[in-house]
Design an enzyme around this catalytic site. Sequence first.
Site, mmCIF file in Angstrom:
data_model
loop_
_atom_site.group_PDB
_atom_site.id
_atom_site.type_symbol
_atom_site.label_atom_id
_atom_site.label_comp_id
_atom_site.label_asym_id
_atom_site.label_seq_id
_atom_site.Cartn_x
_atom_site.Cartn_y
_atom_site.Cartn_z
ATOM 1 N N PHE A 1 0.929 -1.016 -0.222
ATOM 2 C CA PHE A 1 0.091 -0.008 0.082
ATOM 3 C C PHE A 1 0.819 1.063 -0.102
ATOM 4 O O PHE A 1 1.643 1.324 0.952
ATOM 5 C CB PHE A 1 -1.083 0.032 1.161
ATOM 6 C CG PHE A 1 -1.825 1.223 1.143
ATOM 7 C CD1 PHE A 1 -2.901 1.192 0.260
ATOM 8 C CD2 PHE A 1 -1.448 2.425 1.746
ATOM 9 C CE1 PHE A 1 -4.007 2.060 0.188
ATOM 10 C CE2 PHE A 1 -2.528 3.470 1.656
ATOM 11 C CZ PHE A 1 -3.619 3.305 0.896
ATOM 12 N N ASP B 1 9.080 3.148 1.664
ATOM 13 C CA ASP B 1 7.982 3.786 2.205
ATOM 14 C C ASP B 1 7.879 3.869 3.522
ATOM 15 O O ASP B 1 7.280 2.597 4.057
ATOM 16 C CB ASP B 1 6.623 3.516 1.310
ATOM 17 C CG ASP B 1 5.565 4.025 1.630
ATOM 18 O OD1 ASP B 1 5.451 4.730 2.457
ATOM 19 O OD2 ASP B 1 4.424 3.986 1.048
ATOM 20 N N LYS C 1 2.505 10.734 7.987
ATOM 21 C CA LYS C 1 1.700 10.825 8.843
ATOM 22 C C LYS C 1 2.058 11.580 10.067
ATOM 23 O O LYS C 1 1.609 12.544 10.347
ATOM 24 C CB LYS C 1 1.637 9.219 9.231
ATOM 25 C CG LYS C 1 0.855 8.334 8.173
ATOM 26 C CD LYS C 1 0.464 7.128 8.753
ATOM 27 C CE LYS C 1 -0.110 6.212 7.876
ATOM 28 N NZ LYS C 1 -1.435 6.503 7.357
HETATM 29 C C1 LIG Z 1 2.956 2.736 3.959
HETATM 30 C C2 LIG Z 1 2.166 3.917 3.309
HETATM 31 N N1 LIG Z 1 2.188 4.719 2.316
HETATM 32 C C3 LIG Z 1 1.596 5.598 1.881
HETATM 33 C C4 LIG Z 1 0.332 6.041 2.498
HETATM 34 C C5 LIG Z 1 -0.568 7.149 1.888
HETATM 35 O O1 LIG Z 1 -0.332 8.024 2.844
HETATM 36 P P1 LIG Z 1 -1.532 9.323 2.693
HETATM 37 O O2 LIG Z 1 -2.865 8.583 3.165
HETATM 38 O O3 LIG Z 1 -1.252 10.343 3.856
HETATM 39 O O4 LIG Z 1 -1.780 9.683 1.416
HETATM 40 C C6 LIG Z 1 -0.075 5.382 3.533
HETATM 41 C C7 LIG Z 1 -1.273 5.698 4.425
HETATM 42 O O5 LIG Z 1 -1.826 4.943 5.089
HETATM 43 C C8 LIG Z 1 0.889 4.079 3.981
HETATM 44 O O6 LIG Z 1 0.406 3.205 5.106
#
Ligand SMILES: Cc1ncc(COP(=O)(O)O)c(C=O)c1O
Length: 381
Positions: free
Chosen positions: A121, A206, A235
């Site tokens: 994700f 990520d 976050k």
């Molecule tokens: C690992 C990871 N990458 C990217 C995102 C996307 O972040 P955002 O919701 O702030 O766009 C999330 C969101 O939960 C995430 O857990």
Amino acid sequence: MANVFAKRPVVITRGKGALVWDINGKEYIDCMGSYGVALLGHSHPKIVEAVCKQAETLISCHASLYNNKRTEFLQKLVSITPKGLNKAFLSNSGAESVECAIKLARKYTGKPEIIAVMGAFHGKTMGALSATWDKKYREPFQPLVPEFEHVPPDNLEKLTEAVTDKTAAVLLEPIRGEGGVRVPPDDFLPGVRELCDEKSVLLILDEVQTSFGRTGKLFGCEHWGVTPDVMCLAKPFAGGLPIGITVAKEHVMSAFKVGEHSSTFSGSPLVCAAACAAIDALVKEKLVGRAANLGGYFKDKLEELQAKYKIVKEVRGLGLMLGMELRYDVRNIILKTMDQGVLILDAGRNVLRFLPPLVIEKEQIDKTISVLDEVIGEEEK
Ligand SMILES: Cc1ncc(COP(=O)(O)O)c(C=O)c1O
């Protein structure tokens, strides 16, 4: 608001530490932690103070002008990021931090292909979505960005086969969050690092969910002694205000030329002031060690429930990023625990996910466990 969120029937109006209250004054232990944003606890006094002070001084300042708070934040940021990751682009969300990383990888290598893993994700904007795995997020929006490939997770052999002379980068979460809180085998990330070095492919980690002490280390990659070329952060980094950060090795980030990437809100003084206070609080309150200790305690208690109930299949995670896989859908359990004053996240259909503030108290963990004990016990009857 667009009907895109799976709503829970509750109106939250106030928060303090690891607790939130609804409009009727009912108290909840917040193991959702705003999907990992509220890592320092709700309305942390140092964040409140920094935001109020900065709001009175200067709220917005475009990144084409220098700003003292932005500079202060960037200095603090590179003082905590893994060695060598010392050039940052600031944005407003996790997905944006991934978008930037994808563009940067293509620009730096001159190659198109990004390899991600099944179950990954990375967000829901078009580039990030192209790296995200779940069909339900992807299929309605085809065609996505071309040249994204997904390989089975934690499988170095398949990843090695997938890397070609078209590959710009491998993009991975150190621990897959949304994909079910899945910790890789210990040799996986070091193996990926070696592969990327050998093939001159960038490693993008990520760390949107796994950073800022969440897993008991400042960054998830530290568990395996791996430094990526590019790291995506978001976050909790601004104490609850919106932020995205793409941080890279200097020679990689230097591939971007003026105008090739930008965002109107990039590094606003208000957000940077909150982010400075957030880093200070994280360090001063020794929250990384706290996540490791309390995470161990929480995990042990979840494992006791696993030993007690057949419907609990597995407990996974590091620090205060924990998952409990059940043998069926968790939706009912989430609603029932909410009724009893505990907010829990899901991670897919059958995994309960816990991302509480790192300031959560031991007694609040005990209460969470006793509520879960009761609710799972009822479900198993
Ligand atoms: C690992 C990871 N990458 C990217 C995102 C996307 O972040 P955002 O919701 O702030 O766009 C999330 C969101 O939960 C995430 O857990």
